[in-house]
Design a protein around this motif. Structure first.
Motif, PDB file in Angstrom:
ATOM      1  N   GLU A 190       0.831  -1.218   0.000  1.00 34.38           N
ATOM      2  CA  GLU A 190       0.000   0.000   0.000  1.00 34.38           C
ATOM      3  C   GLU A 190       0.865   1.267   0.000  1.00 34.38           C
ATOM      4  O   GLU A 190       0.495   2.261  -0.600  1.00 34.38           O
ATOM      5  CB  GLU A 190      -1.023   0.007   1.133  1.00 34.38           C
ATOM      6  CG  GLU A 190      -0.485   0.282   2.491  1.00 34.38           C
ATOM      7  CD  GLU A 190      -1.603   0.436   3.533  1.00 34.38           C
ATOM      8  OE1 GLU A 190      -2.781   0.548   3.167  1.00 34.38           O
ATOM      9  OE2 GLU A 190      -1.264   0.416   4.730  1.00 34.38           O
ATOM     10  N   GLN A 196      -6.943  -8.951  -1.882  1.00 30.11           N
ATOM     11  CA  GLN A 196      -8.057  -8.327  -2.613  1.00 30.11           C
ATOM     12  C   GLN A 196      -8.846  -7.403  -1.678  1.00 30.11           C
ATOM     13  O   GLN A 196      -9.286  -6.328  -2.074  1.00 30.11           O
ATOM     14  CB  GLN A 196      -8.961  -9.423  -3.154  1.00 30.11           C
ATOM     15  CG  GLN A 196      -9.718  -8.964  -4.367  1.00 30.11           C
ATOM     16  CD  GLN A 196     -10.405 -10.119  -5.069  1.00 30.11           C
ATOM     17  OE1 GLN A 196     -10.685 -11.161  -4.454  1.00 30.11           O
ATOM     18  NE2 GLN A 196     -10.677  -9.928  -6.331  1.00 30.11           N
ATOM     19  N   ASP A 197      -8.956  -7.832  -0.437  1.00 33.00           N
ATOM     20  CA  ASP A 197      -9.672  -7.064   0.575  1.00 33.00           C
ATOM     21  C   ASP A 197      -8.823  -5.871   1.045  1.00 33.00           C
ATOM     22  O   ASP A 197      -9.224  -4.708   0.929  1.00 33.00           O
ATOM     23  CB  ASP A 197      -9.996  -8.030   1.735  1.00 33.00           C
ATOM     24  CG  ASP A 197     -10.654  -7.340   2.920  1.00 33.00           C
ATOM     25  OD1 ASP A 197     -10.961  -6.135   2.821  1.00 33.00           O
ATOM     26  OD2 ASP A 197     -10.859  -8.013   3.954  1.00 33.00           O
ATOM     27  N   THR A 198      -7.597  -6.154   1.529  1.00 34.95           N
ATOM     28  CA  THR A 198      -6.800  -5.081   2.147  1.00 34.95           C
ATOM     29  C   THR A 198      -6.394  -3.998   1.139  1.00 34.95           C
ATOM     30  O   THR A 198      -6.251  -2.832   1.498  1.00 34.95           O
ATOM     31  CB  THR A 198      -5.514  -5.633   2.811  1.00 34.95           C
ATOM     32  OG1 THR A 198      -4.746  -6.325   1.818  1.00 34.95           O
ATOM     33  CG2 THR A 198      -5.835  -6.569   3.960  1.00 34.95           C
ATOM     34  N   SER A 224      -8.120  -3.107  -1.519  1.00 36.75           N
ATOM     35  CA  SER A 224      -9.262  -2.631  -2.311  1.00 36.75           C
ATOM     36  C   SER A 224      -9.286  -1.102  -2.504  1.00 36.75           C
ATOM     37  O   SER A 224      -9.802  -0.621  -3.522  1.00 36.75           O
ATOM     38  CB  SER A 224     -10.581  -3.138  -1.728  1.00 36.75           C
ATOM     39  OG  SER A 224     -10.725  -2.675  -0.410  1.00 36.75           O
ATOM     40  N   ASP A 230      -6.304   1.260  -6.904  1.00 30.81           N
ATOM     41  CA  ASP A 230      -6.627   0.674  -8.210  1.00 30.81           C
ATOM     42  C   ASP A 230      -5.390   0.533  -9.096  1.00 30.81           C
ATOM     43  O   ASP A 230      -5.486   0.283 -10.288  1.00 30.81           O
ATOM     44  CB  ASP A 230      -7.704   1.518  -8.911  1.00 30.81           C
ATOM     45  CG  ASP A 230      -7.229   2.949  -9.148  1.00 30.81           C
ATOM     46  OD1 ASP A 230      -6.052   3.245  -8.830  1.00 30.81           O
ATOM     47  OD2 ASP A 230      -8.020   3.768  -9.653  1.00 30.81           O
TER      48      ASP A 230
END
Ligand code: SAM
Length: 292
Positions: A64, A87-89, A91, A94
């Motif tokens: 991130e 996929q969750d963390t 999200s 993009d």
């Protein structure tokens, strides 16, 4: 800005939510200190035009930070169990592409061509899995991927060997192989407490800056590396003894090796650890016609 993944509380929450258990065999020691992550990202000198390649995103702690500071992030993760978590963390971002592949088997050049179109500034930034640090770095350097550099966390002991200078006990064929392609420096020593779970060894961050051209001119790169490895086969032996015992037919070609060392201006009684990259280049270039 979103809450950092890498706080101890949030990391524990994520691991619990997914019932994730660490696999020691995959070198899974996740970073839980946002300050360290910020520093690693800063050392990489990323801009909004950069492409970042990450090896092993884990639950996305470093990913991130790279996503916030790069145009695009390409992350290679071997452990399929991490895909739904990422996929969750990740999200909120993009500009991250996760590739579920072993970095050592991946065609990184091809993936870069597909994913980094129009991106000229490419950096590798990672908290590496410690069981494969050296093969990963060597693959990325020898694949001739157009990298500006590499900023990675790894075992301190390996960092010391990578950035070692001649005449030190850490200096060896790994120092030479990496310094041939890059300028290497250890930029940060990191305490065990910033990882979950804590590794058994001390850690450090190194920065490798790709050279415009290799540090020395050699006729044959592979043979140059073969000569350097041979020269350190037994550290206490002289360069002459190591080369005669390690090179193919070395024993019967002892006179040839002696002649080549003389032409290269190297005393046959010296030890590998005293020789600079330039001296190794001269030796391998003199030996080359006799062994290839
Ligand atoms: N980047 C995360 C962090 O700093 O919290 C995780 C770092 S952890 C030291 C190493 C990661 O590399 C793990 O997620 C592990 O599953 C992954 N990994 C291990 N071997 C790999 C390989 N050969 N190719 C790609 N990923 C690998």
């Amino acid at each position: 800005m979103h809450k950092d993944i890498a706080t101890p509380i949030r990391t524990k929450e994520i691991l619990k939510k997914y019932g994730f258990s660490f696999k020691k065999s995959l070198g899974q020691n996740f970073l839980i200190d946002p300050n360290i992550l910020r520093k690693i990202t800063e050392y990489a000198g990323l801009t909004e035009k950069s492409g970042s390649i990450e090896v092993g995103p884990g639950i996305g702690a470093l990913t991130e930070h790279l996503a916030r500071n790069s145009k695009k992030v390409l992350s290679f993760e071997i452990d399929q169990r991490l895909l739904p978590i990422l996929q969750d963390t990740l999200s909120p971002y993009d500009n991250v592409k996760i590739v579920n592949e072993d970095i050592l088997k991946a065609d990184v050049k091809q993936v870069i061509e597909e994913e980094f179109e129009g991106i000229e500034d490419i950096m590798v930034v990672a908290n590496l899995p410690y069981y494969v640090t050296t093969p990963i770095i060597m693959k990325l350097l020898s694949d001739k991927i157009p990298l500006r550099g590499i900023v990675v966390m790894l075992q301190k002991e390996v960092a010391d060997r990578i950035s070692a200078k001649p005449g030190t006990k850490e200096y060896g064929s790994l120092s030479i192989a990496i310094q041939y392609y890059t300028q290497a420096e250890t930029v940060m020593v990191v305490p065990k407490t910033v990882f979950m779970p804590q590794p058994n060894v001390d850690s450090a961050v190194i920065r490798l800056t790709t050279r415009e051209k290799p540090a020395v001119d050699v006729i044959d790169e592979e043979f140059f590396f073969q000569v350097t490895r041979a020269s350190f086969a037994q550290r206490r032996k002289t360069i002459l003894n190591n080369l005669t015992s390690q090179l193919p037919d070395g024993k019967s070609k002892k006179e040839v090796i002696l002649g080549s060392l003389e032409k290269a201006g190297i005393e046959p009684t010296r030890r590998g650890e005293t020789l600079s990259l330039d001296e190794f280049a001269r030796i391998s270039n003199e030996l080359h016609p006799h062994f290839k």
